[in-house]
Design an enzyme around this catalytic site. Structure first.
Site, PDB file in Angstrom:
ATOM      1  N   LYS A 122      11.017   3.111  -0.835  1.00 53.71           N
ATOM      2  CA  LYS A 122      11.053   4.867  -0.920  1.00 53.71           C
ATOM      3  C   LYS A 122      10.746   5.127  -2.079  1.00 53.71           C
ATOM      4  O   LYS A 122      11.612   4.479  -3.444  1.00 53.71           O
ATOM      5  CB  LYS A 122      12.043   5.010  -0.609  1.00 53.71           C
ATOM      6  CG  LYS A 122      12.474   5.472   1.267  1.00 53.71           C
ATOM      7  CD  LYS A 122      11.345   5.263   2.158  1.00 53.71           C
ATOM      8  CE  LYS A 122      10.930   7.405   2.258  1.00 53.71           C
ATOM      9  NZ  LYS A 122      12.355   7.799   3.519  1.00 53.71           N
ATOM     10  N   LYS A 124       2.951   4.372   1.460  1.00 54.01           N
ATOM     11  CA  LYS A 124       3.300   5.151   2.423  1.00 54.01           C
ATOM     12  C   LYS A 124       3.059   6.983   2.319  1.00 54.01           C
ATOM     13  O   LYS A 124       3.787   7.613   1.127  1.00 54.01           O
ATOM     14  CB  LYS A 124       5.166   5.191   2.545  1.00 54.01           C
ATOM     15  CG  LYS A 124       5.630   5.450   3.683  1.00 54.01           C
ATOM     16  CD  LYS A 124       7.098   4.844   3.335  1.00 54.01           C
ATOM     17  CE  LYS A 124       7.038   5.233   5.080  1.00 54.01           C
ATOM     18  NZ  LYS A 124       7.736   7.191   5.881  1.00 54.01           N
ATOM     19  N   CYS A 147      10.261  47.799 -16.272  1.00 57.03           N
ATOM     20  CA  CYS A 147      10.030  48.955 -16.374  1.00 57.03           C
ATOM     21  C   CYS A 147      11.434  50.650 -16.159  1.00 57.03           C
ATOM     22  O   CYS A 147      10.987  51.354 -16.571  1.00 57.03           O
ATOM     23  CB  CYS A 147       9.003  49.909 -16.720  1.00 57.03           C
ATOM     24  SG  CYS A 147       8.512  50.245 -14.924  1.00 57.03           S
ATOM     25  N   TYR A 162      -3.650   3.077   8.285  1.00 53.83           N
ATOM     26  CA  TYR A 162      -2.510   1.771   7.765  1.00 53.83           C
ATOM     27  C   TYR A 162      -2.758   0.476   8.996  1.00 53.83           C
ATOM     28  O   TYR A 162      -1.737  -0.314   8.306  1.00 53.83           O
ATOM     29  CB  TYR A 162      -1.324   2.534   6.724  1.00 53.83           C
ATOM     30  CG  TYR A 162      -1.136   3.091   8.168  1.00 53.83           C
ATOM     31  CD1 TYR A 162      -0.264   2.188   9.304  1.00 53.83           C
ATOM     32  CD2 TYR A 162      -0.744   5.017   8.024  1.00 53.83           C
ATOM     33  CE1 TYR A 162       0.617   3.681  10.381  1.00 53.83           C
ATOM     34  CE2 TYR A 162       0.173   5.098   9.141  1.00 53.83           C
ATOM     35  CZ  TYR A 162       0.728   4.189  10.373  1.00 53.83           C
ATOM     36  OH  TYR A 162       0.881   5.146  11.216  1.00 53.83           O
ATOM     37  N   ASP A 177       2.439  10.810   2.993  1.00 55.70           N
ATOM     38  CA  ASP A 177       3.685  11.463   3.427  1.00 55.70           C
ATOM     39  C   ASP A 177       3.051  12.599   4.043  1.00 55.70           C
ATOM     40  O   ASP A 177       2.562  13.637   3.738  1.00 55.70           O
ATOM     41  CB  ASP A 177       4.797  12.123   2.112  1.00 55.70           C
ATOM     42  CG  ASP A 177       5.794  12.660   3.068  1.00 55.70           C
ATOM     43  OD1 ASP A 177       5.823  12.246   3.991  1.00 55.70           O
ATOM     44  OD2 ASP A 177       6.364  13.309   2.210  1.00 55.70           O
ATOM     45  N   CYS A 231       6.566  48.126  -8.195  1.00 54.83           N
ATOM     46  CA  CYS A 231       6.111  48.935  -9.727  1.00 54.83           C
ATOM     47  C   CYS A 231       5.777  49.326  -9.224  1.00 54.83           C
ATOM     48  O   CYS A 231       4.023  48.379  -9.405  1.00 54.83           O
ATOM     49  CB  CYS A 231       6.110  47.717 -10.755  1.00 54.83           C
ATOM     50  SG  CYS A 231       6.499  49.406 -12.328  1.00 54.83           S
ATOM     51  N   CYS A 243       3.581  50.111 -16.994  1.00 58.71           N
ATOM     52  CA  CYS A 243       5.087  49.163 -16.700  1.00 58.71           C
ATOM     53  C   CYS A 243       4.409  48.634 -17.887  1.00 58.71           C
ATOM     54  O   CYS A 243       3.101  47.561 -17.610  1.00 58.71           O
ATOM     55  CB  CYS A 243       5.051  49.420 -15.502  1.00 58.71           C
ATOM     56  SG  CYS A 243       5.832  47.309 -15.626  1.00 58.71           S
ATOM     57  N   CYS A 258      12.166  48.788 -11.021  1.00 59.36           N
ATOM     58  CA  CYS A 258      11.448  47.483 -11.610  1.00 59.36           C
ATOM     59  C   CYS A 258      12.075  47.113 -13.238  1.00 59.36           C
ATOM     60  O   CYS A 258      12.636  47.254 -13.567  1.00 59.36           O
ATOM     61  CB  CYS A 258       9.958  48.170 -12.761  1.00 59.36           C
ATOM     62  SG  CYS A 258       9.226  47.262 -13.721  1.00 59.36           S
ATOM     63  N   GLU A 313       1.412  -1.480   0.011  1.00 60.00           N
ATOM     64  CA  GLU A 313      -0.317   0.172  -0.432  1.00 60.00           C
ATOM     65  C   GLU A 313       0.744   0.970   0.118  1.00 60.00           C
ATOM     66  O   GLU A 313       2.192   1.160   0.846  1.00 60.00           O
ATOM     67  CB  GLU A 313      -0.778  -0.259   0.978  1.00 60.00           C
ATOM     68  CG  GLU A 313      -0.035   0.012   2.542  1.00 60.00           C
ATOM     69  CD  GLU A 313      -1.232  -0.025   4.135  1.00 60.00           C
ATOM     70  OE1 GLU A 313      -2.298  -0.167   3.561  1.00 60.00           O
ATOM     71  OE2 GLU A 313      -0.330  -0.079   4.523  1.00 60.00           O
TER      72      GLU A 313
HETATM   73  S1  IVH Z   1       3.109   0.781   9.237  1.00 58.54           S
HETATM   74  C1  IVH Z   1       3.814  -1.406  11.772  1.00 58.54           C
HETATM   75  N1  IVH Z   1       1.653   1.667   6.383  1.00 58.54           N
HETATM   76  O1  IVH Z   1       5.542   5.735   7.868  1.00 58.54           O
HETATM   77  C2  IVH Z   1       4.761  -0.450  11.369  1.00 58.54           C
HETATM   78  N2  IVH Z   1       3.137   2.995   7.729  1.00 58.54           N
HETATM   79  O2  IVH Z   1       8.731   4.870   8.571  1.00 58.54           O
HETATM   80  C3  IVH Z   1       3.976   0.960  11.381  1.00 58.54           C
HETATM   81  N3  IVH Z   1       3.531   5.382   6.949  1.00 58.54           N
HETATM   82  O3  IVH Z   1       4.974   6.608  11.632  1.00 58.54           O
HETATM   83  C4  IVH Z   1       3.927   1.728   9.898  1.00 58.54           C
HETATM   84  N4  IVH Z   1       2.089   5.363   5.472  1.00 58.54           N
HETATM   85  O4  IVH Z   1       3.732   7.500   9.770  1.00 58.54           O
HETATM   86  C5  IVH Z   1       3.365   1.564   7.129  1.00 58.54           C
HETATM   87  N5  IVH Z   1       0.635   2.669   4.589  1.00 58.54           N
HETATM   88  C6  IVH Z   1       1.460   2.678   5.541  1.00 58.54           C
HETATM   89  C7  IVH Z   1       1.992   4.355   5.820  1.00 58.54           C
HETATM   90  C8  IVH Z   1       3.387   4.026   7.885  1.00 58.54           C
HETATM   91  C9  IVH Z   1       3.241   5.818   6.028  1.00 58.54           C
HETATM   92  C10 IVH Z   1       4.664   6.418   7.843  1.00 58.54           C
HETATM   93  C11 IVH Z   1       3.828   5.457   9.633  1.00 58.54           C
HETATM   94  C12 IVH Z   1       4.679   5.657  10.491  1.00 58.54           C
HETATM   95  C13 IVH Z   1       6.260   5.842   8.801  1.00 58.54           C
HETATM   96  C14 IVH Z   1       7.440   4.930   9.029  1.00 58.54           C
END
Ligand code: IVH
Length: 653
Positions: A304, A110, A401, A217, A112, A414, A419, A398, A108
């Site tokens: 990543k 990750k 001009c 998650y 941010d 400006c 201009c 500016c 799934e």
């Molecule tokens: S699992 C059992 N799944 O990434 C492990 N973390 O570096 C617990 N995060 O603190 C994390 N998407 O805030 C998991 N699909 C995902 C995630 C996820 C983002 C973040 C989460 C965690 C950090 C770990």
């Protein structure tokens, strides 16, 4: 509405909200939702004891705390080991297969953002805790309740911790930063910081205004009995949580790698920022056997995505001049490839940001590019300075001009109305969607017309003729006729569009509507205090209108004669009376409908609002007045019966 109807209404509102916020697939209109919401609110005001925990009114962010208390997670929140390429993934797989070779994987995104732990007891959200150090975090339940993709109640009655990431969508992130720039605040470096910052607001109204989104998650403490993580996650989604934009179960390296490539390719199109893909062993029994190292679970890894942040060198700062004369600095950097796109420019926002971050020419900087987010410099690597870095001097003139710039601190401007950059950009703005919406008059065409010398101002647009256009390069008959038609169609526009199209600084669509409704064509003679008396119009805005009108009165009048914008329905200024400019709340049933009474009071210049606070001037009550009346009494707000209200109005005559 009776109790049964109230319960049904709450259920229906939650269904609407689920489809809107969780499924991204609305099944009704805002209008229907708002109407039902207000009926529910009204019922609750009169029957406080009946209020349901899951009622959407319980999300309202009006709690101000003076700090957050700490709270323990029921089970620890871990972090993840990272891998950065196929080789790293292969090594992780080899290591994991050694622990158990008979496994599959759940993949799934990750996300941010900021991680969050939700504790549900008896089906009710009781605590929301930030990750903190993994054992103890901060209790932010009130703020979290404003997040619409988090159900307040779920159909799972055993105690459970649901974990996920709170994110800010990319478009929302841009919106927040734009607003912060306007108000002179420092911008957020990325959506993650914005999400974390928004969660930890002491005033939950601010959190509510940020449109945060929760993506689950996993779980912490739980009594679930699924054998597979994929089943467990399906169950979590079925409780009313959001699904990831992409997830998959995979058997081996090749399948994982294929999903990773797909997700990386699609991530630009997703609403939220991703920084990788998380791979988890799908068999829960195997997860438990594998256990944890000191820091990370052995059954999971973060793969990543290629960096969206890169280090490069700032070569030069160039200046752009907008329609209002504001000069914006833009960084020219040594071209660098960020995930397949060569980035050569990055936004610097404004001159204050350059100073605040101490950005110098030749500095090594980190730039961020992701999705729709405009590339930006997020950090200066001051420790890498070699001595050839040059401090940036604020321009005095500016760049287009040459006229002297006005230095307002955050902004440089400006002031030359003639201009070239200002003129071209103001014509582009004039024709744009929220203004006169003139089809076929985009930036390229405006530049072409300006450079050919046929238009010098918006007024000249209306002197264009077929001959003039046909004489220009690239203007065939059809294109020319279409443009002339669109210009004709702009006539008779709504008045607010006319105001908006003038491009008065600080006056956007909302303020244009307010001014139009209040003053119509009289806005050019409106006094400052009259403008400031309008909801949402501040001193700076009013001054900006006055200054604009002072300089451009003649042009405004000429344009008005040409465009003949429609005069809006206007409310006369009310004569003196006890309700003028007062904040009034209505409660209980009266001899006329609420709307009629509201209209009557608004005619008198009152502002009719829905809830009672210390700032309320009058509560006017009818029969069966409920909690609003009680609240007014306890706050010492003046209460008038319907008859007393009518008597007061009559006295004025
Ligand atoms: S699992 C059992 N799944 O990434 C492990 N973390 O570096 C617990 N995060 O603190 C994390 N998407 O805030 C998991 N699909 C995902 C995630 C996820 C983002 C973040 C989460 C965690 C950090 C770990």
């Amino acid at each position: 509405m009776n109790l049964e109807q109230y319960k049904k209404a709450v259920e229906l509102l939650n269904l609407y909200s689920y489809h809107y916020y969780v499924q991204d697939n609305p099944i009704t209109t805002d209008e229907v939702y708002d109407k039902l919401y207000h009926e529910v609110l009204e019922y609750e005001e009169n029957h406080e004891d009946d209020i349901l925990k899951e009622s959407p009114t319980q999300r309202v962010g009006d709690v101000i705390s003076d700090g957050f208390s700490k709270a323990s997670h029921l089970s620890r929140m871990w972090s993840l080991e990272d891998v950065f390429d196929a080789d790293g993934l292969q090594k992780w797989l080899t290591k994991t297969y050694k622990l158990d070779s008979n496994i599959s994987f759940y993949c799934e995104p990750k996300y941010d953002g900021a991680s969050l732990n939700l504790i549900y007891e008896n089906g009710e959200l009781t605590q929301a805790i930030t990750r903190g150090d993994g054992e103890v975090g901060e209790l932010i339940t009130q703020n979290v309740k404003t997040i619409r993709s988090i159900p307040l109640t779920i159909a799972h009655k055993d105690k459970i911790e649901i974990r996920g990431e709170v994110v800010i969508y990319k478009d929302e992130f841009e919106r927040i930063n734009e607003a912060r720039l306007k108000s002179g605040e420092a911008v957020f470096a990325n959506p993650r910081n914005a999400a974390a910052g928004s969660l930890r607001q002491l005033d939950s109204k601010i959190t509510a205004s940020r449109n945060l989104v929760f993506l689950p998650y996993g779980v912490g403490e739980n009594s679930l009995e699924h054998k597979l993580l994929s089943q467990r996650m399906e169950y979590i989604y079925s409780l009313g949580f959001k699904k990831p934009p992409l997830s998959a179960t995979c058997r081996d390296f090749d399948e994982i790698e294929a999903v990773y490539q797909e997700m990386n390719k699609k991530r630009e199109s997703y609403a939220m920022m991703l920084d990788g893909m998380v791979i988890k062993v799908n068999e829960i029994a195997a997860q438990i056997d594998m256990g944890y190292t000191v820091k990370n679970p052995r059954f999971s890894v973060a793969y990543k995505f290629p960096a969206v942040e890169k280090i490069t060198t700032l070569k030069e700062i160039i200046l752009q001049v907008g329609r209002s004369g504001v000069v914006t600095p833009v960084a020219i950097v040594k071209p660098t490839n960020i995930d397949g796109v060569v980035v050569e420019r990055a936004t610097l926002h404004n001159f204050d940001e350059i100073q605040r971050k101490d950005i110098r020419i030749n500095d090594k900087v980190i730039i961020l590019r992701s999705g729709d987010v405009i590339p930006k410099i997020i950090k200066v690597l001051t420790h890498e300075r070699k001595g050839n870095e040059v401090e940036y001097e604020r321009p005095k003139n500016c760049p287009v001009c040459g006229s002297e710039l006005l230095d307002e601190g955050v902004l440089l401007k400006c002031q030359n109305l003639k201009c070239e950059a200002r003129v071209i950009n103001s014509i582009i703005y004039f024709a744009s969607k929220p203004c006169l919406n003139i089809d076929g008059l985009g930036s390229k065409i405006v530049e072409a017309l300006f450079n050919a010398g046929v238009i010098q101002s918006v007024l000249d647009l209306f002197d264009l003729t077929l001959e003039k256009l046909l004489a220009l390069d690239g203007f065939k008959e059809k294109k020319s006729r279409n443009l002339l038609n669109s210009l004709q169609n702009a006539k008779g526009c709504d008045y607010w569009r006319f105001i908006n199209s003038l491009g008065i600084e600080h006056i956007g669509e909302v303020a244009s509507k307010t001014l139009s409704e209040r003053f119509g064509s009289g806005f050019i003679d409106a006094a400052k205090d009259e403008m400031v008396a309008c909801d949402g119009v501040g001193e700076e805005m009013a001054e900006s209108v006055l200054e604009f009108v002072r300089v451009n009165r003649e042009t405004i009048l000429k344009l008005q004669t040409i465009l003949k914008p429609l005069e809006p329905k206007k409310r006369e200024e009310a004569k003196e009376n006890p309700f003028k400019a007062k904040s009034v709340v209505l409660t209980g049933s009266m001899s006329q409908s609420r709307d009629e009474i509201k209209e009557m009071l608004e005619e008198l210049g009152a502002k009719v609002v829905s809830s009672v606070s210390k700032k309320t001037d009058f509560v006017i009550y009818g029969e069966d007045a409920g909690s609003k009346y009680d609240k007014a009494m306890s706050l010492g707000v003046a209460c008038l019966s319907e008859k007393e209200m009518r008597d007061k109005i009559e006295q004025v005559g």
